[in-house]
Design an enzyme around this catalytic site. Structure first.
Site, short mmCIF file in Angstrom:
data_model
loop_
_atom_site.label_atom_id
_atom_site.label_comp_id
_atom_site.label_asym_id
_atom_site.label_seq_id
_atom_site.Cartn_x
_atom_site.Cartn_y
_atom_site.Cartn_z
NE ARG A 236 75.78 -3.71 -14.98
CZ ARG A 236 74.94 -3.90 -15.98
NH1 ARG A 236 73.83 -3.16 -16.07
NH2 ARG A 236 75.16 -4.83 -16.89
CD GLU A 265 69.65 -4.05 -9.63
OE1 GLU A 265 69.65 -2.86 -9.94
OE2 GLU A 265 69.90 -4.98 -10.44
CG HIS A 284 67.86 -3.69 -13.42
ND1 HIS A 284 69.04 -4.06 -12.83
CD2 HIS A 284 68.16 -3.50 -14.73
CE1 HIS A 284 70.01 -4.11 -13.74
NE2 HIS A 284 69.49 -3.77 -14.91
#
Length: 317
Positions: A236, A265, A284
């Site tokens: 994270r 993000e 990601h």
């Protein structure tokens, strides 16, 4: 029991290489590729069940969705859902644990190998003509590092952390771990956070995000690390204070970082880590192999099927 089902942000789970037939068999299904904040209320207004990945489920939205009885999260982490509100409103919430253990662990090691071997960088340099124009039979312009004999420190020793440890050991690394909830391990050494940071050549984050560990990696903890240390994070983004990390990378407090996640993000153009040549950032995607996404889909369908049958599977509340 037949339901009205709405998938609010299905594109990242299924950009077209999977299908939604399992969900379609359970109700009247509507799939939206993406849903922005202004569209959420209208799209879930009459839904009995909502399937989400990153769309926030607030108390207000749940209260206004009078028919809502079920929220299925297409991920392991469920911090996008106000769990207290869901419990108060008797709305079931499920997640998908364990789907990405192999994929995410593999990606963590891939990030590490890119930092230590710079395969992508040197492949690009070959196509740019650097090898063809070189006087020697070989060419490199980044230091290359061997991992065997070095120490890997893993923060968070759940399924993914243990898989990363297994791969690291296969590479000849000694493994330390810090996790208050994990038992001692016969193949890895359990230590305090401070000892792990001081001793590790590589620090890899594999813990869930909590209020207590937000900005776990900050100026103080970075100062404990070796100057040749490499930081890996595909857990994270909020585990790291990005301004502190950028400073540490720029002033040589640590050697390098490789990240698949950031605090906000998609990444903002003013993220300070974008200015650090010794920080590798990917968008990601460590969770996103087709195999892992198929497991998400299959488990999400089974979670909902169990709910409809009055059974519990992967239920948070």
């Amino acid at each position: 029991m037949y339901m009205k089902l709405v998938v609010l942000d299905g594109y990242t789970e299924n950009p077209g290489d999977l299908d939604w037939r399992g969900m379609e068999a359970l109700g009247d299904l509507t799939v939206y590729a993406r849903t922005d904040h202004s569209q959420v209320k209208e799209r879930m207004q009459d839904a009995d069940a909502v399937i989400i990945n990153k769309v926030p489920m607030t108390r207000e939205l749940m209260q206004e969705s009078k028919q809502l009885r079920y929220i299925g999260v297409l991920a392991t982490g469920y911090d996008v859902v106000d769990i207290e509100a869901a419990s108060d409103l008797h709305i079931a919430v499920t997640n998908v644990p364990g789907y990405g253990t192999d994929t995410v662990a593999q990606y963590a090691i891939a990030l590490l190998l890119e930092v230590t071997s710079r395969i992508g960088h040197h492949a690009k340099r070959v196509k740019e003509g650097e090898w063809a124009n070189n006087a020697d039979w070989c060419f490199w312009d980044y230091p290359l590092m061997e991992l065997s004999g070095r120490t890997m420190g893993i923060i968070g020793f759940g399924r993914i952390g243990r898989k990363v440890a297994e791969i690291a050991q296969a590479l000849g690394m000694h493994v330390l771990f810090h996790d208050a909830h994990a038992d001692n391990d016969t193949h890895a050494e359990k230590v305090s956070l401070e000892e792990l940071l001081r001793r590790s050549d590589v620090v890899s984050l594999h813990c869930p995000l909590t209020k207590e560990n937000d900005s776990l990696i900050n100026k103080a903890t970075l100062a404990l690390m070796k100057s040749n240390a490499i930081l890996i994070n595909n857990a994270r983004g909020k585990l790291i204070n990005e301004y502190d990390l950028a400073q540490a990378l720029q002033n040589g407090t640590i050697y390098a970082a490789a990240l698949d996640v950031v605090r906000e993000e998609p990444i903002r153009n003013d993220n300070p880590l974008l200015e650090c040549d010794n920080c590798l950032i990917t968008p990601h995607i460590s969770w996103a192999s087709k195999e892992a996404r198929r497991r998400i889909m299959d488990t999400a369908v089974e979670n909902l099927r169990c709910f409809l049958q009055g059974k519990e599977q992967n239920r948070i509340v």
